[in-house]
Design a protein around this motif. Structure first.
Motif, mmCIF file in Angstrom:
data_model
loop_
_atom_site.group_PDB
_atom_site.id
_atom_site.type_symbol
_atom_site.label_atom_id
_atom_site.label_comp_id
_atom_site.label_asym_id
_atom_site.label_seq_id
_atom_site.Cartn_x
_atom_site.Cartn_y
_atom_site.Cartn_z
ATOM 1 N N THR A 241 42.444 40.043 47.381
ATOM 2 C CA THR A 241 41.839 39.210 46.355
ATOM 3 C C THR A 241 42.441 39.469 44.975
ATOM 4 O O THR A 241 42.624 38.553 44.186
ATOM 5 C CB THR A 241 40.307 39.406 46.376
ATOM 6 O OG1 THR A 241 39.690 38.122 46.390
ATOM 7 C CG2 THR A 241 39.792 40.187 45.191
ATOM 8 N N TYR B 178 45.816 37.804 44.968
ATOM 9 C CA TYR B 178 45.621 36.355 44.893
ATOM 10 C C TYR B 178 45.189 35.969 43.480
ATOM 11 O O TYR B 178 45.640 34.967 42.929
ATOM 12 C CB TYR B 178 44.580 35.884 45.908
ATOM 13 C CG TYR B 178 44.493 34.379 45.943
ATOM 14 C CD1 TYR B 178 45.310 33.651 46.793
ATOM 15 C CD2 TYR B 178 43.641 33.684 45.079
ATOM 16 C CE1 TYR B 178 45.285 32.274 46.796
ATOM 17 C CE2 TYR B 178 43.609 32.305 45.078
ATOM 18 C CZ TYR B 178 44.429 31.601 45.940
ATOM 19 O OH TYR B 178 44.416 30.238 45.921
ATOM 20 N N GLY B 179 44.345 36.787 42.890
ATOM 21 C CA GLY B 179 43.861 36.513 41.543
ATOM 22 C C GLY B 179 44.979 36.350 40.541
ATOM 23 O O GLY B 179 44.954 35.437 39.721
ATOM 24 N N GLU C 121 48.077 33.875 42.931
ATOM 25 C CA GLU C 121 47.701 32.797 43.846
ATOM 26 C C GLU C 121 48.579 32.816 45.075
ATOM 27 O O GLU C 121 49.134 31.809 45.501
ATOM 28 C CB GLU C 121 47.769 31.433 43.134
ATOM 29 C CG GLU C 121 46.759 31.385 42.024
ATOM 30 C CD GLU C 121 46.532 29.993 41.488
ATOM 31 O OE1 GLU C 121 47.141 29.057 42.020
ATOM 32 O OE2 GLU C 121 45.736 29.874 40.558
ATOM 33 N N ARG D 66 56.017 27.692 46.936
ATOM 34 C CA ARG D 66 54.950 28.587 47.371
ATOM 35 C C ARG D 66 55.092 29.154 48.775
ATOM 36 O O ARG D 66 54.639 30.250 49.061
ATOM 37 C CB ARG D 66 53.633 27.813 47.328
ATOM 38 C CG ARG D 66 53.196 27.556 45.950
ATOM 39 C CD ARG D 66 51.733 27.387 45.987
ATOM 40 N NE ARG D 66 51.204 27.604 44.655
ATOM 41 C CZ ARG D 66 49.930 27.690 44.400
ATOM 42 N NH1 ARG D 66 49.064 27.590 45.382
ATOM 43 N NH2 ARG D 66 49.518 27.872 43.193
ATOM 44 N N GLY E 100 40.051 35.785 44.980
ATOM 45 C CA GLY E 100 40.361 36.009 43.574
ATOM 46 C C GLY E 100 39.222 36.673 42.828
ATOM 47 O O GLY E 100 39.390 37.126 41.710
ATOM 48 N N LYS F 232 33.941 27.355 47.903
ATOM 49 C CA LYS F 232 34.555 28.287 46.963
ATOM 50 C C LYS F 232 34.212 29.729 47.306
ATOM 51 O O LYS F 232 34.600 30.657 46.611
ATOM 52 C CB LYS F 232 34.079 27.971 45.537
ATOM 53 C CG LYS F 232 34.741 26.737 44.964
ATOM 54 C CD LYS F 232 35.884 27.155 44.063
ATOM 55 C CE LYS F 232 36.897 26.029 43.931
ATOM 56 N NZ LYS F 232 38.138 26.497 43.330
#
Lengths: 323, 234
Positions: free
Chosen positions: A32, A35-36, A39, A109, A259, A312
């Motif tokens: 996380t 990813y934060g 991304e 990506r 995130g 989410k």
């Protein structure tokens, strides 16, 4: 249905669930946090996790063959092994980012994702090769420390081993430390700033690359700690052991809201508890029609349901941008 | 203090600045006027290091700035209030201001500067523990300027501080810009609101399709018939 039995095993199930949940939570933080800020899903994180477990087992086996494992106080051994595992995994995560992700920062990506999967396979086999040469085996078992296996009786029917308590306490301490770092220090605020807007963060004088490295180091350290705790708790590890817990921890991160740091902690606990409940109760509740082997199906069905209603994640939020 | 000479910048293949030359002297407020897409924001982004010029000279106190990363440029004394404010929505007002002072470690002086910013913008004091994303547009603009001031810049780059604000607020923001300048900070101001910009600035430049086409004192520009027609709406 034996209601008394169902209630009787509940505390045990909760303890098992918490252990599993804290493990997932520690691993999920690595997914996380990265990813934060980027991304990007670091699929090699499951190997960062298992690498920590291998460093831990090597130190303990070394101590054992030197005949000193039981002579040191167990808490000292654990702290040393834990710190070594954290350091090793942190270094590994740092290196992976520098070598395999940073050069691809501006690539489409999908490219770093493929790179991550490549790193994951690469590390599995490097660990396997190294251990095969070094020990002629790659399925390794954590040596037991007698005092860790002592079981404390809480009631007549419930007891808990010292090592389970150690796992829970160690995980709690680390989650608390991370929470304090991220929310109460300047560098933690900088991590959150970079996660939100890299360009604006650089205009504040924040060295964005350094913060990105730092998130890999922190996530790696948490993963390494989880690896050592996993080994201490469950004993057997091999180079491919990281995959499933890694995948589940990633799921936990998504469940909590990818995130989102408290989200990863919560998601890990929820997933661990669901799994433990399913493992113990499915067979009892369905009269044996579904056994413990269906625990993942049960746990993931609930996850899918939660995500349908909260796409989410549990703590994920949409921050509205104002004009 | 700041000097750009024949600066060329492109986004990929598309040229955005085609030989911009301008100068900002110590203590001034300089306005950079132009239409959408003329290259105003690109100029500021180049000065603060977010974009790297392909050629041309960009210097601060005769030291080259081109190629210096943005986080280093802040340390050299340039703070940039970017287009669209770019405050950290998920951070509190206080945390946003702390991030503005990220490069500094002089705790006592930082505390003093925080006081100064909160005196300049009392609204921020009221909302100090609030998450910045919940602020109104005007408050967000104040926060963006306050955050930049926390770096103790010698040169402040302001990109469209009046954008999206009610006229009363615009007056107030420009009054503050004047105050900040009086307290010793040099300002390069990019504005669509040419009348306001020329009212606070001492000098100005007009940029069109990536090149400076006019320059002069604010009074000269305000009297220039072309400026009056194109930017002052006459």
């Amino acid at each position: 249905m034996d209601v008394e039995l169902l209630i009787g095993i509940l505390p045990q199930v909760v303890i098992d669930g918490l252990i599993l949940g804290f493990m997932y939570a520690l691993i999920a933080l690595g997914y996380t946090m990265v990813y934060g800020v980027l991304e990007f899903i670091n699929f090699a994180h499951s190997e960062v996790f298992i690498f920590g477990a291998f460093v831990g087992v090597e130190i303990m086996l070394g101590l054992k063959s030197a005949g000193v494992l039981e002579r040191f106080p167990w808490i000292l051994v654990l702290v040393v092994v834990l710190l070594a595992g954290m350091l090793a995994s942190a270094l590994l995560a740092f290196t992976i980012e520098r070598v395999a992700y940073r050069p691809l920062r501006h690539a489409p990506r999908l490219i770093p994702l493929i790179s991550a999967i490549g790193v994951s396979f690469f590390l599995q086999d490097v660990i396997r090769l190294t251990e095969s040469i070094w020990r002629n085996a790659f399925n390794l078992v954590y040596p037991t420390i007698e005092s860790l296996n002592v079981r404390l009786e809480i009631t007549e029917t419930i007891d808990v081993s010292i090592k389970s308590l150690v796992v829970i306490v160690a995980a709690l301490l680390m989650l608390w430390a991370l929470h304090a770092l991220v929310n109460r220090t300047k560098v933690g605020t900088a991590i959150r700033a970079v996660a939100e807007d890299q360009a604006a963060a650089s205009l504040m004088g924040i060295n964005v690359n350094r913060i990105i490295s730092l998130t890999f180091v922190i996530g790696g350290a948490m993963g390494g700690a989880a690896g050592v705790l996993f080994g201490v708790q469950y004993g057997l590890i091999n180079p491919y052991t990281g995959f499933i817990p890694g995948l589940k921890a990633f799921t936990a991160a998504v469940l909590g809201g990818i995130g989102n740091i408290p989200g990863a902690m919560l998601g890990g606990l929820v997933l661990g508890l669901l799994e433990a409940f399913a493992a113990s109760y499915l067979s009892l509740l369905t009269g044996g029609a579904f056994g413990a082997e269906y625990k993942d199906i049960f746990a993931f069905s609930i996850l899918i349901l939660i995500l349908i209603f909260r796409p989410k994640g549990l703590l994920g939020e949409v921050v509205r941008e104002r004009a | 203090m700041l000097r750009l000479d024949d600066v060329h910048v492109a986004y990929g293949e598309i040229p955005a600045l085609k030989g911009v030359a301008l100068e900002v002297r110590e203590g001034e407020i300089v306005a950079l006027l132009g239409n959408n897409g003329a290259g105003k924001t690109t100029t500021l982004r180049t000065i603060s290091g977010l974009l790297v010029p392909m050629r041309g000279a960009l210097t601060l106190d005769n030291q080259p700035l081109a190629g210096v990363p943005p986080h280093e440029i802040v340390r050299r004394g340039i703070a940039h209030v970017p287009e669209g404010r770019r405050i950290f929505n998920r951070l509190t007002v206080r945390e946003n201001l702390t991030m503005g002072a990220y490069t500094r470690s002089d705790t006592v002086v930082i505390a003093g500067d925080l006081e100064r910013v909160l005196t300049l913008f009392p609204r921020l004091q009221e909302r100090i523990t609030q998450v910045a994303g919940t602020l109104s547009g005007g408050e967000q603009q104040m926060l963006a300027i306050g955050r930049a001031l926390m770096a103790r810049p010698r040169l402040l780059l302001l990109d469209e501080p009046s954008m999206g604000l009610a006229p009363v607020l615009v007056e107030q923001i420009f009054e503050t810009v004047r105050d900040i300048n009086r307290q010793g900070t040099t300002i390069l101001l990019v504005e669509q609101n040419a009348a306001m910009a020329l009212a606070v600035a001492q000098r100005g430049y007009v940029i069109e399709t990536g090149a400076i086409v006019l320059s002069g004192t604010a009074a000269e520009l305000a009297d220039n018939p072309e400026v009056r027609r194109a930017y002052l709406g006459e």
